[in-house]
Structures are given as structure tokens and as C-alpha cells.
Design a protein around this motif. Structure first.
Motif, PDB file in Angstrom:
ATOM      1  N   HIS A 291      17.766  18.715  -8.288  1.00 44.45           N
ATOM      2  CA  HIS A 291      19.068  18.039  -8.285  1.00 44.45           C
ATOM      3  C   HIS A 291      19.185  17.027  -7.147  1.00 44.45           C
ATOM      4  N   ILE A 292      18.037  16.704  -6.528  1.00 40.56           N
ATOM      5  CA  ILE A 292      17.950  15.633  -5.526  1.00 40.56           C
ATOM      6  C   ILE A 292      16.918  14.636  -6.034  1.00 40.56           C
ATOM      7  N   PHE A 293      17.310  13.379  -6.196  1.00 37.55           N
ATOM      8  CA  PHE A 293      16.434  12.384  -6.804  1.00 37.55           C
ATOM      9  C   PHE A 293      16.828  11.003  -6.308  1.00 37.55           C
ATOM     10  N   ARG A 294      16.091   9.995  -6.708  1.00 35.23           N
ATOM     11  CA  ARG A 294      16.396   8.629  -6.286  1.00 35.23           C
ATOM     12  C   ARG A 294      17.676   8.148  -6.970  1.00 35.23           C
ATOM     13  N   TYR A 295      18.602   7.627  -6.167  1.00 30.57           N
ATOM     14  CA  TYR A 295      19.913   7.186  -6.671  1.00 30.57           C
ATOM     15  C   TYR A 295      19.818   5.789  -7.267  1.00 30.57           C
ATOM     16  N   SER A 296      20.613   5.563  -8.323  1.00 33.19           N
ATOM     17  CA  SER A 296      20.765   4.210  -8.870  1.00 33.19           C
ATOM     18  C   SER A 296      22.182   4.084  -9.421  1.00 33.19           C
ATOM     19  N   PRO A 297      22.759   2.886  -9.405  1.00 34.39           N
ATOM     20  CA  PRO A 297      24.117   2.688  -9.966  1.00 34.39           C
ATOM     21  C   PRO A 297      24.200   3.092 -11.432  1.00 34.39           C
ATOM     22  N   GLU A 298      23.116   2.873 -12.186  1.00 31.21           N
ATOM     23  CA  GLU A 298      23.115   3.255 -13.599  1.00 31.21           C
ATOM     24  C   GLU A 298      23.242   4.766 -13.745  1.00 31.21           C
ATOM     25  N   LEU A 299      22.574   5.486 -12.856  1.00 27.56           N
ATOM     26  CA  LEU A 299      22.642   6.936 -12.873  1.00 27.56           C
ATOM     27  C   LEU A 299      24.062   7.416 -12.590  1.00 27.56           C
ATOM     28  N   LYS A 300      24.705   6.764 -11.637  1.00 32.57           N
ATOM     29  CA  LYS A 300      26.070   7.147 -11.276  1.00 32.57           C
ATOM     30  C   LYS A 300      27.026   6.961 -12.444  1.00 32.57           C
ATOM     31  N   SER A 301      26.830   5.899 -13.219  1.00 28.37           N
ATOM     32  CA  SER A 301      27.730   5.648 -14.346  1.00 28.37           C
ATOM     33  C   SER A 301      27.545   6.690 -15.447  1.00 28.37           C
ATOM     34  N   SER A 302      26.328   7.202 -15.597  1.00 30.58           N
ATOM     35  CA  SER A 302      26.081   8.201 -16.639  1.00 30.58           C
ATOM     36  C   SER A 302      26.339   9.613 -16.153  1.00 30.58           C
ATOM     37  N   LYS A 303      26.286   9.800 -14.809  1.00 31.38           N
ATOM     38  CA  LYS A 303      26.517  11.124 -14.232  1.00 31.38           C
ATOM     39  C   LYS A 303      27.507  10.999 -13.095  1.00 31.38           C
ATOM     40  N   PRO A 344       9.149   8.279  -3.755  1.00 33.21           N
ATOM     41  CA  PRO A 344       9.336   7.578  -2.476  1.00 33.21           C
ATOM     42  C   PRO A 344       8.024   7.473  -1.715  1.00 33.21           C
ATOM     43  N   ARG A 345       8.014   6.646  -0.686  1.00 41.55           N
ATOM     44  CA  ARG A 345       6.844   6.511   0.186  1.00 41.55           C
ATOM     45  C   ARG A 345       7.192   7.052   1.563  1.00 41.55           C
ATOM     46  N   MET A 346       6.201   7.598   2.216  1.00 40.37           N
ATOM     47  CA  MET A 346       6.411   8.128   3.559  1.00 40.37           C
ATOM     48  C   MET A 346       6.916   7.028   4.479  1.00 40.37           C
ATOM     49  N   GLY A 347       7.948   7.331   5.268  1.00 39.96           N
ATOM     50  CA  GLY A 347       8.471   6.392   6.251  1.00 39.96           C
ATOM     51  C   GLY A 347       9.624   5.546   5.772  1.00 39.96           C
ATOM     52  N   GLU A 348       9.824   5.427   4.459  1.00 36.05           N
ATOM     53  CA  GLU A 348      10.945   4.608   3.980  1.00 36.05           C
ATOM     54  C   GLU A 348      12.231   5.427   3.946  1.00 36.05           C
ATOM     55  N   THR A 349      13.347   4.737   4.021  1.00 39.40           N
ATOM     56  CA  THR A 349      14.653   5.367   3.853  1.00 39.40           C
ATOM     57  C   THR A 349      15.165   5.016   2.468  1.00 39.40           C
ATOM     58  N   ILE A 350      15.493   6.035   1.689  1.00 35.71           N
ATOM     59  CA  ILE A 350      15.866   5.787   0.298  1.00 35.71           C
ATOM     60  C   ILE A 350      17.265   6.320   0.019  1.00 35.71           C
ATOM     61  N   PRO A 351      17.954   5.740  -0.977  1.00 32.04           N
ATOM     62  CA  PRO A 351      19.237   6.300  -1.415  1.00 32.04           C
ATOM     63  C   PRO A 351      18.966   7.508  -2.319  1.00 32.04           C
ATOM     64  N   LEU A 352      19.476   8.656  -1.932  1.00 29.61           N
ATOM     65  CA  LEU A 352      19.285   9.863  -2.722  1.00 29.61           C
ATOM     66  C   LEU A 352      20.522  10.139  -3.566  1.00 29.61           C
ATOM     67  N   GLY A 353      20.290  10.546  -4.794  1.00 25.87           N
ATOM     68  CA  GLY A 353      21.362  11.063  -5.633  1.00 25.87           C
ATOM     69  C   GLY A 353      21.323  12.584  -5.592  1.00 25.87           C
ATOM     70  N   ILE A 354      22.483  13.205  -5.375  1.00 25.52           N
ATOM     71  CA  ILE A 354      22.584  14.659  -5.360  1.00 25.52           C
ATOM     72  C   ILE A 354      23.596  15.051  -6.429  1.00 25.52           C
ATOM     73  N   ASP A 355      23.149  15.823  -7.408  1.00 23.35           N
ATOM     74  CA  ASP A 355      24.030  16.228  -8.502  1.00 23.35           C
ATOM     75  C   ASP A 355      24.897  17.385  -8.033  1.00 23.35           C
ATOM     76  N   MET A 356      26.131  17.071  -7.652  1.00 22.16           N
ATOM     77  CA  MET A 356      27.018  18.076  -7.072  1.00 22.16           C
ATOM     78  C   MET A 356      27.571  19.048  -8.115  1.00 22.16           C
ATOM     79  N   SER A 357      27.396  18.753  -9.399  1.00 24.44           N
ATOM     80  CA  SER A 357      27.856  19.703 -10.418  1.00 24.44           C
ATOM     81  C   SER A 357      27.008  20.966 -10.420  1.00 24.44           C
ATOM     82  N   HIS A 358      25.814  20.891  -9.837  1.00 23.23           N
ATOM     83  CA  HIS A 358      24.929  22.052  -9.770  1.00 23.23           C
ATOM     84  C   HIS A 358      24.864  22.659  -8.369  1.00 23.23           C
ATOM     85  N   ALA A 359      25.656  22.136  -7.451  1.00 18.02           N
ATOM     86  CA  ALA A 359      25.616  22.641  -6.070  1.00 18.02           C
ATOM     87  C   ALA A 359      26.240  24.032  -5.997  1.00 18.02           C
ATOM     88  N   CYS A 360      25.726  24.838  -5.068  1.00 16.19           N
ATOM     89  CA  CYS A 360      26.281  26.166  -4.789  1.00 16.19           C
ATOM     90  C   CYS A 360      26.835  26.178  -3.369  1.00 16.19           C
TER      91      CYS A 360
END
Length: 370
Positions: A291-303, A344-360
Motif C-alpha cells: 500500500h506504499i507505491f509511486r504517487y501520480s496525479p492519475e492515481l489520486k483521481s482513481s483512488k 525508484p533509484r537509490m538516492g532519489e527522493t520520490i513522491p510516495l502514494g500511501i493508500d490510507m483506506s488500508h491503514a491500521c
């Protein structure tokens, strides 16, 4: 077929209490997995069901029959051991029929039983070989054949696949599942491998320090773990645990806030209605790697439940079908699963998407699910 009922079962070795009030009920034909780390008491529990260990207090019933004081041979059970326990000087046929012969079963019945079981397990060509001429998987089939030939009320498996290599374990896991579907017998299966438990069982009893932490269907145990032990034990890589505080986001919605990389604060919105009763409390946020993955605006619109946070990547582990990424959240390292094409590549900073509907959310003091 018979059910199995265990009520308030306790076992002491001297002053040490190794089982502390176990309650489990297996319906007729059900496949129950006892899973937990070494020393949690699962093999002791299995030995007590088999009659190989005495009961300190509590009840064990097979069907309606109380078996606390019944000898192992009279419980109408069959057990498959980790070590196979085959007689090396006997052929496969002799290993399978030895118990029947000892009980005085006539030879025509023995031959018919061997024929039936050998066809079921696909070991007909092996009947005249000795165990030393068999592979590990073939020996395990013979051990299961010796159990099946008795047509017992209850099957007990004690870590039967732990001596096999990784590929053979997967193959034998499939064979055991097919076998259970064919014979439909009530089965109690001990393992420390949570993947075995998830794939084989209709229900799982997760054990720790002599107690059942959670007893439920596999997906329920995985999605809604009763406490942090269950959440951390079930799943590989394990669930991420992030100290956080219940707060509100910029739009006034319930959210969790935690320390982000670089010393700032990250705020992630929760599902509506989740956090109203615990506003302002400290919690442990639990998020599984998938439930942690690379974030994208398209992903946000669908989820809409996906929240965004930036994090530096400290290490990556390609596994072929997926890439495991290790990111920095404040002083914590968190793990995510990525599609190889978006790894992702080592050393880069990336936008992460976290699906909070599955968070505990867990209570930091009791470690239980809120």
C-alpha cells in the motif's frame, strides 16, 4: 468427519506455563493452521491434541468425545511429522501398511487401501522402493499415505514441509491443498511459515508466548490484525509501523501526522469516521508495503484514499516480479513494493502514494488494533 474443540487448554512444564488458556474450535472438514514463531507453543498444542503430551487443565474434544485421558492409539487420528519417520529397511508399500498389519487388518483390505492411497498421491511407481531411493517430496507423500490409509477422524501435520527446498515446498503445499479438498478431513496444520498458513488454511490461529493472538480467516488476519504482533508476523516484508498523532488536515478532515524526512511533519488524511473518537491521541500507523507505491496525479483521481508524501530512497531490492524499496520517514525506514517499470533509484527522493483506506491504527500502550 469430526470437529475439534479446545477449551481453556493449559500446559505446564514444572513452574513454566507454556500454553495459557487456548480456545480453538475446528468445524468438521475444516483446515486450521497454527502459526507462530519458534517457542510459541504450537507444536506442544499439536502434541496434546495427539495425546503425546498430557493436559494440565482444560478440555480437548474430538467430535463430542472428551479425549484428555484417551491414549493416542484410541483417538482415531493420523499424524504427519516433519522428519517423515519412515522405516528405512521397509519398502514404501510396507511403510504404508505397517500400522494396518499391526492392527490385524486382513491382507485384501490392506492391498485395497494401498491401491486407493497410492492413486490419490500418485506414488504407484514407488511402492517397491525403499525410502533411501526417494526424493524429499516423495518421502513426504509416503508419510501422508501412511496417515491417509487409516481413514482417521482428524489429520495432524507438524511442519511437514520445513525440510524441503523452496520450490518443492510450493509444489507440496499445492498437493496438500488438493488432498484436503479430495478427502475433506478435519486438519490441524502447524507451521512457522505464514505463507503456508495463508494459502492452505480456512482459518488461522496466530500464536505467541503460549496464547492465541487472533483466530480468523486468513484475509481477515492479514487485513485487520488484532494487534501489532499479528500485523508484524503475517506478511513479508512486514507491515510498517509509524508513530503518529491523530489530528486534522488543512481541510479539517481527520488525519494522522508523523515526522517526515528532513525533520518536517507529514499529514495524511484518514477515511471519514475512522478517527473521530480518538482525536488528539498518539497512535501507531500501520501500513503494509503493497500500500506504499509511486504517487501520480492519475492515481489520486482513481483512488481518492491515496495520500502523498515525499521520501528519499535508501535502498532497492529487485526481485523480478516486483522491486522492494526502502525509504526514510524521519528516523524510521519504511518499505514499499513497486512495479519494476516504476521502481525508484537509490538516492532519489520520490513522491510516495500511501493508500490510507488500508491503514491500521494501533494503541501504542496496548499494541492492539484501535
Amino acid at each position: 468427519m469430526s470437529s475439534l474443540t479446545i477449551r481453556n487448554l493449559r500446559k505446564n512444564f514444572g513452574a513454566v506455563e507454556v500454553l495459557k488458556g487456548i480456545n480453538i474450535e475446528a468445524k468438521a472438514g475444516e483446515f486450521i493452521a497454527l502459526v507462530g514463531p519458534s517457542g510459541c507453543g504450537k507444536s506442544t498444542l499439536l502434541a496434546m491434541i495427539a495425546g503425546l503430551e498430557t493436559v494440565s487443565s482444560g478440555e480437548i474434544r474430538i467430535g463430542e468425545r472428551l479425549v484428555n485421558s484417551v491414549a493416542p492409539k484410541d483417538r482415531d487420528i493420523a499424524m504427519v511429522f516433519q522428519s517423515y519417520a519412515l522405516y528405512p529397511t521397509m519398502t514404501v508399500r510396507e511403510n504404508i501398511t505397517f500400522g494396518m498389519e499391526s492392527r490385524g487388518v486382513p491382507k485384501p483390505q490392506r492391498d485395497e487401501a494401498v491401491k486407493r492411497v497410492a492413486a490419490l498421491l500418485q506414488i504407484e511407481p514407488l511402492l517397491n522402493r525403499k525410502p533411501g531411493q526417494l526424493s524429499g517430496g516423495q518421502r513426504q507423500r509416503v508419510a501422508m499415505g501412511r496417515a491417509l490409509v487409516r481413514d482417521p477422524k482428524l489429520f495432524l501435520f507438524d511442519e511437514p514441509l520445513s525440510n524441503l527446498d523452496a520450490k518443492l515446498r510450493v509444489d507440496m503445499r499445492t498437493e496438500i491443498k488438493k488432498l484436503h479438498h479430495r478427502v475433506g478431513k478435519t486438519t490441524i496444520y502447524v507451521t512457522h511459515d505464514q505463507v503456508e498458513a495463508m494459502t492452505l488454511a480456512s482459518r488461522i490461529a496466530v500464536m505467541h508466548q503460549g496464547q492465541v493472538q487472533q483466530f480468523d480467516e486468513p484475509q481477515a488476519v492479514y487485513d485487520r490484525p488484532a494487534n501489532m504482533f499479528v500485523a508484524g508476523f503475517m506478511g513479508s516484508p512486514a507491515m510498517n509501523f509509524i508513530p503518529a498523532e491523530i489530528t486534522t488536515d488543512a481541510d479539517g478532515r481527520p488525519a494522522v501526522a508523523f515526522r517526515a524526512a528532513g525533520g518536517g511533519t507529514a499529514t495524511l488524511a484518514l477515511q471519514e469516521g475512522v478517527a473521530g473518537r480518538i482525536a488528539g491521541r498518539n497512535v501507531i500507523l500501520g501500513v503494509r508495503p503493497e500500500h506504499i507505491f509511486r504517487y501520480s496525479p492519475e492515481l489520486k483521481s482513481s483512488k481518492p484514499s491515496v495520500a502523498k508524501v515525499d521520501a528519499p530512497v535508501e535502498m532497492v531490492e529487485p526481485t523480478g516480479a516486483e522491486t522492494i524499496g526502502f525509504m526514510r520517514f524521519g528516523e524510521l525506514e519504511v518499505v514499499g513494493r513497486f512495479d519494476p517499470d516504476e521502481a525508484p533509484r537509490m538516492g532519489e527522493t520520490i513522491p510516495l502514494g500511501i493508500d490510507m483506506s488500508h491503514a491500521c491504527l494501533f494503541d501504542p500502550a496496548t499494541k492492539t488494533l484501535i
